[in-house]
Design an enzyme around this catalytic site. Structure first.
Site, short mmCIF file in Angstrom:
data_model
loop_
_atom_site.label_atom_id
_atom_site.label_comp_id
_atom_site.label_asym_id
_atom_site.label_seq_id
_atom_site.Cartn_x
_atom_site.Cartn_y
_atom_site.Cartn_z
N ASN A 435 0.83 -1.21 0.00
CA ASN A 435 0.00 0.00 0.00
C ASN A 435 0.86 1.25 0.00
OD1 ASN A 435 0.86 -0.52 2.71
ND2 ASN A 435 -0.62 1.00 3.40
N CYS A 437 1.94 3.10 2.40
CA CYS A 437 2.96 3.18 3.46
C CYS A 437 3.69 1.87 3.72
CB CYS A 437 2.34 3.69 4.75
SG CYS A 437 1.56 5.30 4.60
N GLU A 439 2.90 -1.17 4.77
CA GLU A 439 2.65 -2.12 5.86
C GLU A 439 1.61 -3.18 5.51
OE1 GLU A 439 -0.55 1.00 6.85
OE2 GLU A 439 1.39 0.90 5.84
#
Length: 754
Positions: A435, A437, A439
């Protein structure tokens, strides 16, 4: 001081009475080390004839906020209480809140609250819930937390700035919205949720904090979208991006399937323009809407390192070149696998291909079956009919690391780690991207295919150090609260595009942690020596989450796509983790995994995934915690708000200031202590972690970070099973690096962070 008059909110003018302000300051300073008379002396010189009482409140708050320091940390509580005092007056016209049912009715009539809060709950139930609200907890925030609530999370009219609620009402109505369709023990679940949030033992993401209880119904923090190699798919992916960007979401886009420039289209009557024009199209979609009225959207685009255009793609974000060959307003995730790492280790070549070759099987096997990929890749290297380019692996890796260090936002995803150490069965539900970021690790499928799937994940976090981490019953309770609330959210929220509705069949959750650095300090541990401690902590947390999801499956049934997971085989994290972790943390367990396995086999599990380690930049302020599992830059961080900058100090600073690992002191010891802890966490975590790297050029010869150091860190992370590398942080030597100066970053998004 000369006599002055002040103007009350009613418009009436009266003589200024110093005792009134001293009374408020004494109340705000109660239980702290702050002297209210000293604070009054600081304020006096700013008072002027004809000022309004609102002006005086602003001066008081600013004076207290400006005094927050390492030496005087208690000013953060005094400033927060004064802010909350003023907020109450603005929202209710008085200090005491109105009745809960009147408050809800007022907000529903104003169009700010979801009408179902009144239709789903009776007046008697609302009155009962009101008896459980503890408004005094509004006075327990730090100034940073109070400001974050006021500016970002409390429901307001974005045009006029009018705020409609105070924190405790917000927390209770969020709980009511999330649990409104619970058939049994509904009020009990609402109250447990309220208690966990209002005591800051769990933390919620921006979409839930800002939107849940309002008529808006899109709260998934992370949205991952896969574009295929057709115009229809590219356009459908772009339309999906626009829909979700407008709903506050951060976006991960898999763009790796789009064929390379010069490839044949159809029978060869047209040559393909390559990926850059289409990626520009995605960038336009990302920037087309503001995130819920805040600012333009943000996305990370993922592609394999062996893409034929990779040399042009790696430089897309840098400041060289011209607009035609740069796409600077997205971030990029470069996907490596074990074969690519092996080629690097042997100083061999990597061969670049267009991903559409071999009918796309080469590309899809990269994620689905690493042995099959090796077989196809080596066959393609030998096939004279397939267009290709050979490049030294070291040369390509050095280009990757050069661009990563230069832009800070070229990320790395290790595809085999992602697909091997996961609850998903690789051949059934391969993971082809992450995604915004880094994670999230969940399956997706081409948005224009018959099995189209947009991946969604909802987030929350345990706030470490705010509960007894060795009290398994307490952990189980907090895990139950989060799993139930986030699982309910999947049915409560709307889905702007039908391809996203499979989220209800997978039921992916991502519960993480925040305040890890403060937890280490409180346990007299550091990133260098916390291996066994971290192992036990994350074992306990993951055990609690799995237990909660099994309990929910017993009550509501397992996820519809349960058979896509290793859970369906009776497997647990102790079965599928990277066994190299045993070299740094012995596999000694404190929880009863045998009993849990039996329950899993008996009842199944409600959620395909349960955990992910996200950044916690926003919500860490509300919970007064350090960001996620990151070390703080220093004892003091400087926060920016609409009303100016102010200081935030690390938790428990008066006792633990010298026990913290601060970022740049830790960086002098290299990234391995930090990466070791992340790797141990990932033994237990279902999805991934936004793992960062930190470099201080001053400690190296000629003030430059050697390429060998950066590549060694990447190899270390890959070896121990880390799935993603997120930001590349470089100390600039300006002297401000020891302070965390936080301003909104361009091309950033709060949605997939907490």
């Amino acid at each position: 001081m000369q006599l002055i008059n002040v103007i009350k909110s009613s418009g009436v003018s009266q003589s200024f009475d110093p005792q009134k302000i001293i009374k408020v300051l004494s109340w705000a300073a109660e239980g702290t080390s702050v002297d209210p008379y000293e604070l009054y002396e600081n304020i006096k010189s700013y008072l002027r004839d004809g000022m309004t009482t609102d002006d005086i409140q602003t001066i008081v708050i600013k004076a207290a906020a400006n005094s927050i320091s390492v030496e005087e940390p208690d000013y953060q509580y005094v400033a927060a209480r004064c802010l909350m005092f003023a907020l109450r007056k603005h929202v209710y016209g008085q200090y005491e809140p109105r009745s809960f049912i009147d408050h809800i009715s007022y907000c529903v009539n104003a169009g700010k609250y979801d009408p179902e809060l009144l239709s789903k709950y009776s007046a008697e139930e609302i009155t009962f819930l009101e008896s459980k609200i503890k408004h005094e907890r509004d006075m327990e925030f730090t100034y940073s937390g109070a400001m974050q609530l006021k500016e970002k999370y409390l429901v307001k009219d974005k045009t006029t700035g009018q705020i409609y609620e105070t924190p405790q009402f917000a927390f209770m109505t969020i709980g009511m919205a999330l649990h409104q369709d619970e058939p049994v023990d509904r009020l009990k679940h609402v109250i447990r949720f309220y208690e966990a949030v209002s005591t800051r033992q769990i933390s919620l993401p921006t979409p839930i904090m800002a939107g849940c209880r309002t008529p808006t119904r899109q709260f998934s923090s992370c949205v991952v979208i896969e574009a295929g190699d057709s115009l229809k798919s590219i356009n459908k992916a772009s339309a999906s991006i626009v829909e979700y960007i407008s709903k506050r979401a951060g976006i991960g886009i898999n763009v790796g399937m789009i064929r390379a420039e010069g490839s044949k289209i159809g029978m060869g009557e047209v040559r393909h323009t390559g990926v850059i024009p289409f990626w520009k199209h995605f960038q336009t979609a990302v920037k087309s809407c503001s995130q819920g009225g805040i600012r333009g959207g943000a996305a990370t685009a993922y592609y394999p390192i062996w893409h034929l255009e990779v040399e042009n793609l790696l430089v897309l974000k840098n400041n060289k070149g011209v607009e035609e060959n740069r796409i600077r307003h997205m971030d990029y995730g470069v996907q490596l696998n074990d074969l690519m790492m092996e080629r690097f280790g042997k100083n061999d070549y990597i061969t670049l291909f267009s991903p559409h070759e071999m009918g796309g099987e080469l590309y899809y096997s990269y994620f689905k079956d690493q042995d099959r990929f090796r077989e196809l890749y080596e066959a393609a290297e030998k096939d004279p009919n397939i267009r290709k380019k050979r490049i030294k692996a070291r040369e390509l890796f050095e280009l990757l690391m050069t661009e990563r260090s230069g832009t800070a936002r070229i990320y790395v995803q290790f595809i085999d780690n992602t697909n091997n150490y996961t609850p998903f069965i690789r051949e059934k539900a391969p993971i082809r991207q992450s995604n915004l970021c880094c994670e999230i690790a969940i399956p997706t499928n081409d948005v224009n295919s018959p099995d189209a799937e947009i991946g969604l994940c909802t987030l929350s976090a345990f706030v470490l150090d705010n509960f007894d981490w060795q009290d398994q019953d307490k952990i189980n309770e907090l895990a139950e609260v989060q799993v139930r609330a986030l699982d309910n959210l999947l049915d409560y929220q709307g889905y702007p595009v039908p391809e996203a509705e499979k989220a209800k069949k997978r039921r992916n959750l991502g519960v993480g942690v925040t305040n890890y650095a403060a937890w280490l300090a409180s346990n007299f541990a550091s990133y260098e020596d916390a291996n066994d401690l971290t192992h036990e902590l994350f074992e306990r947390l993951q055990y609690g989450l799995i237990k909660a999801s099994i309990k929910l499956a017993k009550e509501k049934g397992p996820s519809e796509y349960y058979s896509d997971t290793r859970w369906s085989r009776g497997e647990l994290p102790i079965d599928w983790y990277n066994k190299k972790i045993d070299q740094i943390a012995a596999p000694k367990y404190v929880c009863d995994w045998s009993a849990l396995r039996e329950d899993l086999k008996l009842f199944g599990i409600r959620n395909s995934t349960l955990s992910a380690l996200m950044p916690c930049e926003s919500s860490s302020q509300v919970s007064n915690s350090t960001n996620g599992y990151e070390p703080p830059r220093g004892p003091v961080s400087v926060k920016e708000s609409k009303e100016g900058s102010f200081n935030q100090v690390v938790p428990n600073i008066e006792h633990n200031i010298d026990l913290y690992d601060y970022t740049w002191k830790l960086a002098k010891k290299g990234n391995k202590p930090y990466l070791t802890q992340v790797a141990i966490m990932l033994k237990w975590v279902c999805q991934s972690a936004s793992a960062n790297t930190y470099y201080d050029p001053q400690i190296f010869p000629k003030g430059k970070v050697p390429m060998s150091i950066m590549i060694d860190d990447m190899l270390y992370g890959w070896y121990y099973g880390i799935k993603n590398f997120y930001y590349h942080n470089t100390r600039d030597g300006s002297g401000t690096d020891d302070y965390e100066i936080e301003t909104p970053k361009a091309d950033d998004c709060a949605a997939c962070k907490l």
